[in-house]
Design an enzyme around this catalytic site. Structure first.
Site, PDB file in Angstrom:
ATOM      1  N   LEU C 209      -1.280   1.533  -8.733  1.00  0.00           N
ATOM      2  CA  LEU C 209      -2.587   1.606  -8.075  1.00  0.00           C
ATOM      3  C   LEU C 209      -3.342   0.288  -8.105  1.00  0.00           C
ATOM      4  O   LEU C 209      -4.496   0.202  -7.744  1.00  0.00           O
ATOM      5  CB  LEU C 209      -3.485   2.689  -8.707  1.00  0.00           C
ATOM      6  CG  LEU C 209      -2.931   4.099  -8.785  1.00  0.00           C
ATOM      7  CD1 LEU C 209      -3.939   5.006  -9.471  1.00  0.00           C
ATOM      8  CD2 LEU C 209      -2.646   4.634  -7.404  1.00  0.00           C
ATOM      9  N   ASN C 241      -3.954  -1.248  -3.629  1.00  0.00           N
ATOM     10  CA  ASN C 241      -4.937  -1.265  -4.707  1.00  0.00           C
ATOM     11  C   ASN C 241      -5.913  -0.120  -4.510  1.00  0.00           C
ATOM     12  O   ASN C 241      -6.635  -0.076  -3.520  1.00  0.00           O
ATOM     13  CB  ASN C 241      -5.664  -2.613  -4.687  1.00  0.00           C
ATOM     14  CG  ASN C 241      -6.648  -2.746  -5.821  1.00  0.00           C
ATOM     15  OD1 ASN C 241      -6.640  -1.943  -6.752  1.00  0.00           O
ATOM     16  ND2 ASN C 241      -7.486  -3.746  -5.754  1.00  0.00           N
ATOM     17  N   CYS C 242      -5.883   0.829  -5.421  1.00  0.00           N
ATOM     18  CA  CYS C 242      -6.692   2.037  -5.244  1.00  0.00           C
ATOM     19  C   CYS C 242      -7.795   2.153  -6.288  1.00  0.00           C
ATOM     20  O   CYS C 242      -8.395   3.195  -6.442  1.00  0.00           O
ATOM     21  CB  CYS C 242      -5.817   3.279  -5.339  1.00  0.00           C
ATOM     22  SG  CYS C 242      -4.512   3.285  -4.118  1.00  0.00           S
ATOM     23  N   VAL C 243      -8.033   1.109  -7.052  1.00  0.00           N
ATOM     24  CA  VAL C 243      -9.072   1.210  -8.077  1.00  0.00           C
ATOM     25  C   VAL C 243     -10.168   0.174  -7.838  1.00  0.00           C
ATOM     26  O   VAL C 243      -9.940  -0.819  -7.170  1.00  0.00           O
ATOM     27  CB  VAL C 243      -8.501   1.024  -9.498  1.00  0.00           C
ATOM     28  CG1 VAL C 243      -7.615   2.181  -9.880  1.00  0.00           C
ATOM     29  CG2 VAL C 243      -7.768  -0.283  -9.594  1.00  0.00           C
TER      30      VAL C 243
END
Lengths: 349, 115, 426
Positions: C209, C241-243
């Site tokens: 992530l 990128n998920c954060v």
């Protein structure tokens, strides 16, 4: 609509009394506005009025601090204002410190908003910018015209309990509290412009100044500690009982030099701390805990060090400005050098 | 062996053979403080203690890899761990839903595994 | 290298039987798109929705935002190495569906990030309140690992955007922008008197992530390297990128990198945009040292007079940022860095996790800890189940009346560190 009641504080110069030779002028309160208060009144329009102006000489204020604070506080209290405004002081150092000091006192004791104005290099700015809003002004009274509307505008926002925007929008000195705002240009464009200026050697202003680094290169190690005179220096506020030089419990304006010839132990009867920033119980019970004279005497006897210097230097580090601290150190470091002291143990709290 | 300081049971079970795992029963700041003490004893930081962009108050698990003990204290490691502790402490405590514990553990491990 | 970006203005998206662009409206046949998505067996179901600027809609939790684009002329194709084969892009012609975006939502792990409000105060903080959004909501097959699922929905979102982008290939653009990028030698000859400027772009690369892909390569496995800024416009850099919703770069941000645009705007006038360097943000400190060494080496080798360095994400990338900045400054090259701040809700905490006096020129995208209350919204696309868990959300952040009190770090793109937004702080 009810007008907000304003009390304005100015020094003897702006009251038209005179310059340095009248700096001992004692506090007095007058009805309505005086001097720069006229422009402020104009800027307030029908929203607020200066009900009283307090005039005080800069020397008088700074040399009779407690007395001046008390007198002025009573004067402010007597007219029951909604806000207290001091200055602007521009680059006048003692005026700036007086404005900051009295604003801080009024804010704390009367719980009303306060505001002042100064040039960023005024010593009062560093001392007080994180305690109150200080409008950024030019370095001389020529900046009055620009400063007044900014001060009036911020004063009204404080009075109406409106949110205060970022320093750059509102015109106050950056005070370490970060506030978001929407800039005209997007960030990438601002970065390109900043880079062009930086590459061309032109002035540019970073949007976040790095924390102040004041790194000191360590001196080379003392070769033979057995043969040198060692001094003790502290910012922990240790002073002879009774604090003879009246070193302030915070924001110290001075340091003390005390002789310890023949003193082998600091006891509760002979020494105490002047520091107001930590629980003094243990330091007062045995000041060696902060300034280890007892252990140094042992070392001296055992030959671990050559000699303990016969004086110690002390101040209070509690909120004391970097500028003052540097000046203190420059002064006593010279005295230590003159007496051929080759090592110093600095203790803090 | 290099050290893995962690409060994450998954890190312990997954990386037990690769590192000398020291499992700490504490919150995230406790892990960082433990690391700080080890750094002063001569261990160097090999991974950044603020691994991941998940905020320190969002994921309760933290794994940090330290070098074998050396003779000197590494000043850069001291600086980084101190900054990390300051940063971690400034985030207020928030409710962390235990339902997602497995996810938290997995993310933490994935950040210190080099594939 | 010369790239023409042909912008086809999209003023609305609607579902229809036939996918096409007509009169500035993007018509979408959801069935067709569903088939494209379900080609991947790891996805069990997919839903589509539309969110338009000004509508009382909240999209959450957002995974990625992608602008539909397709190549018309020139080598390679959109999203090379991931959706299309590996081949160098960045020249010829590309068509852009300007005003449209694909927004992917879905649960990968228990805590989820990213809010896009299409109206109200929250809309001021995200650029994606101004785009017409096709929202794609994925459901995974059972028993998929988080790694597999992350990859599946990342690629599926790109495929949807690619399919939509191809609808614009035969349209005449409403506006064409030309970006021309010279070789090192040629550029010096063309602009001998202008300062040579580079762009050092830091890419998130820490793990699940937290990754970024360049021509399909996981950036954490790469050394610092170079590419042409026009390649970035053709989807050479893709977000995994998920954060940290506020300061991650979505794929849309990469496609529309504002530093690249603004350097091109000055190229040949006040500066010579000579080079673009990409570097990573790995967790291992040895990687950080190596990658920043490499950034400085390349900057020095390319004889640049100044560089802009942009960051991505929270926390340890502050260390990469300062390493890059300090090492590059020490080569004699001037730097400006772009970052954001975590100064606490009161704004009084230390803003960055690292600092150095050489970082004397900083552009900030604002304090991500600022608290705001997002009003109740009529319709939620995705789910509010995770709101409490969104970065910057906190216990009780979802009020009974449907309003949400959050730090702006929960809002997608709010403090983007490419300098995408106007927000700043003092």
């Amino acid at each position: 609509m009810k007008k907000f009641r304003v009390v304005h504080y100015i020094n003897q110069f702006y009251a038209g009394i005179g310059g340095e030779e009248f700096a001992d002028y004692k506090p007095e309160i007058r009805d309505g506005f005086v001097g720069p208060g006229m422009a402020l009144t104009g800027a307030f329009g029908d929203k607020a009025e200066i009900v009283s102006t307090i005039v005080c000489g800069d020397s008088y204020f700074n040399e009779n601090l407690e007395e001046a604070k008390k007198t002025i506080l009573d004067m402010v209290r007597s007219v029951n204002p909604d806000i207290f405004i001091a200055g602007p002081a521009f680059n006048a150092g003692r005026y700036g410190v007086a404005c900051g000091t009295i604003c801080e006192t009024v804010q704390k004791e009367l719980n009303i908003p306060v505001i002042t104005g100064m040039f960023e290099e005024n010593p009062g700015a560093e001392m007080f910018k994180d305690k109150m809003l200080i409008v950024a002004t030019r370095d001389s009274a020529a900046g009055m015209r620009a400063a007044v509307p900014t001060m009036a505008n911020l004063a009204l926002k404080l009075l109406n309990k409106e949110p205060i925007g970022a320093s750059i929008e509102e015109g106050y000195l950056p005070n370490g509290t970060r506030v978001n705002f929407f800039d005209k240009e997007r960030g990438s464009r601002r970065a390109v412009d900043m880079l062009l200026n930086k590459m061309a050697g032109k002035p540019f202003t970073t949007e976040y100044p790095m924390p102040d680094f004041d790194r000191v290169e360590p001196s080379p190690a003392v070769k033979d500690i057995k043969s040198v005179t060692v001094a003790l220096v502290t910012s922990g506020g240790i002073v002879p009982k009774g604090n003879p030089d009246r070193i302030e419990s915070s924001s110290a304006s001075k340091f003390g030099e005390y002789d310890i010839t023949g003193v082998n132990d600091l006891t509760a009867d002979t020494y105490e701390t002047a520091h107001g920033g930590y629980d003094p119980v243990y330091a007062n019970a045995d000041a060696d805990r902060v300034l280890p004279v007892d252990v140094m005497r042992d070392f001296e006897r055992e030959g671990i060090i050559g000699k303990l210097y016969n004086k110690f230097y002390t101040t209070v580090g509690n909120g004391t400005s970097t500028k003052n601290s540097k000046a203190f150190a420059a002064d006593f470091a010279q005295r230590l050098k003159n007496d051929n002291v080759q090592a110093v143990i600095l203790t803090s709290t | 062996m290099e050290l893995l300081i962690t409060n994450n049971p998954l890190a312990k079970s997954m990386l037990n053979e690769k590192y000398e795992v020291i499992h700490i029963n504490s919150d995230l700041v406790g892990v960082l403080i433990y690391c700080r003490n080890k750094i002063h004893e001569g261990h160097k930081l090999l991974t950044h203690p603020l691994s991941g962009s998940i905020k320190p108050n969002e994921n309760p698990y933290k794994s940090v890899i330290l070098s074998k003990k050396t003779k000197e204290t590494d000043t850069q490691s001291v600086k980084i761990i101190e900054e990390a502790i300051i940063t971690a402490k400034k985030f207020p405590k928030i409710h962390i839903n235990p339902q997602y514990d497995e996810d938290y553990r997995m993310i933490d491990v994935s950040l210190v595994v080099r594939e | 290298m010369k790239l023409e970006l042909g912008c086809i203005k999209i003023r609305d998206i609607m579902f229809a039987d036939k996918s096409e662009i007509r009169d500035g409206i993007l018509y979408v046949n959801a069935k067709e798109l569903e088939q494209i998505v379900l080609e991947d067996e790891q996805i069990s179901a997919v839903g589509f929705d539309i969110a338009r600027p000004g509508e009382s809609v909240r999209i959450t939790p957002v995974k990625d935002v992608i602008q539909p684009r397709a190549k018309v002329e020139g080598g390679g194709d959109m999203f090379p190495g991931v959706v299309t084969k590996v081949a160098t892009v960045g020249s010829g012609k590309t068509h852009v569906l300007d005003g449209a975006a694909v927004v992917t939502v879905g649960k990968i792990v228990g805590f989820q990030e990213g809010i896009i409000d299409m109206t109200g105060i929250g809309a001021d903080y995200t650029p994606f309140s101004k785009t017409n959004n096709l929202v794609v909501d994925f459901s995974p097959k059972e028993n998929l690992t988080a790694h597999e699922y992350e990859k599946a929905i990342r690629v599926a979102g790109l495929k949807v955007a690619y399919a939509l982008g191809k609808l614009g290939v035969n349209h005449t653009p409403d506006e064409t922008k030309v970006y021309e990028y010279s070789s090192i030698i040629e550029g010096s000859k063309l602009y001998p008197d202008l300062p040579r400027v580079g762009y050092v772009m830091m890419l998130q690369s820490q793990g699940l992530l937290h990754d970024t892909y360049v021509y399909g390569v996981d950036m954490k496995l790469s050394l610092t390297t170079m590419l042409s800024p026009t390649e970035v416009m053709d989807g050479a850099i893709l977000s995994g990128n998920c954060v940290s919703a506020c300061d991650k770069n979505t794929t849309y941000h990469h496609q529309n990198n504002p530093v690249i645009e603004d350097l091109f705007a000055e190229h040949g006038k006040t500066l010579n945009f000579a080079a673009m360097i990409i570097t990573n943000e790995n967790v291992f400190l040895a990687d950080k040292e190596r990658s920043s060494d490499w950034s400085a080496k390349l900057v020095d080798y390319l004889d640049l007079d100044g560089v802009i360095i942009s960051q991505e994400g929270f926390g340890n990338p502050d260390t990469d940022l300062i390493m890059n900045c300090v090492k590059i400054e020490k080569t004699g090259t001037k730097t400006v860095i772009i970052t954001d701040e975590y100064a606490g809700r009161e704004g009084t905490s230390q803003s960055l996790a690292d600092a150095d006096p050489l970082a004397d020129a900083l552009v900030t995208a604002g304090n991500a800890n600022q608290v705001i209350t997002l009003p109740k919204i009529d319709r939620v696309i995705g789910t509010l189940d995770y709101t409490e868990k969104i970065a910057g959300g906190f216990a009780g952040s979802l009020e009974a009346d449907g309003s949400i009190t959050v730090e702006i770090q929960a809002i997608t793109g709010a403090t983007n560190e490419l300098g995408f937004n106007h927000m700043s702080a003092r």
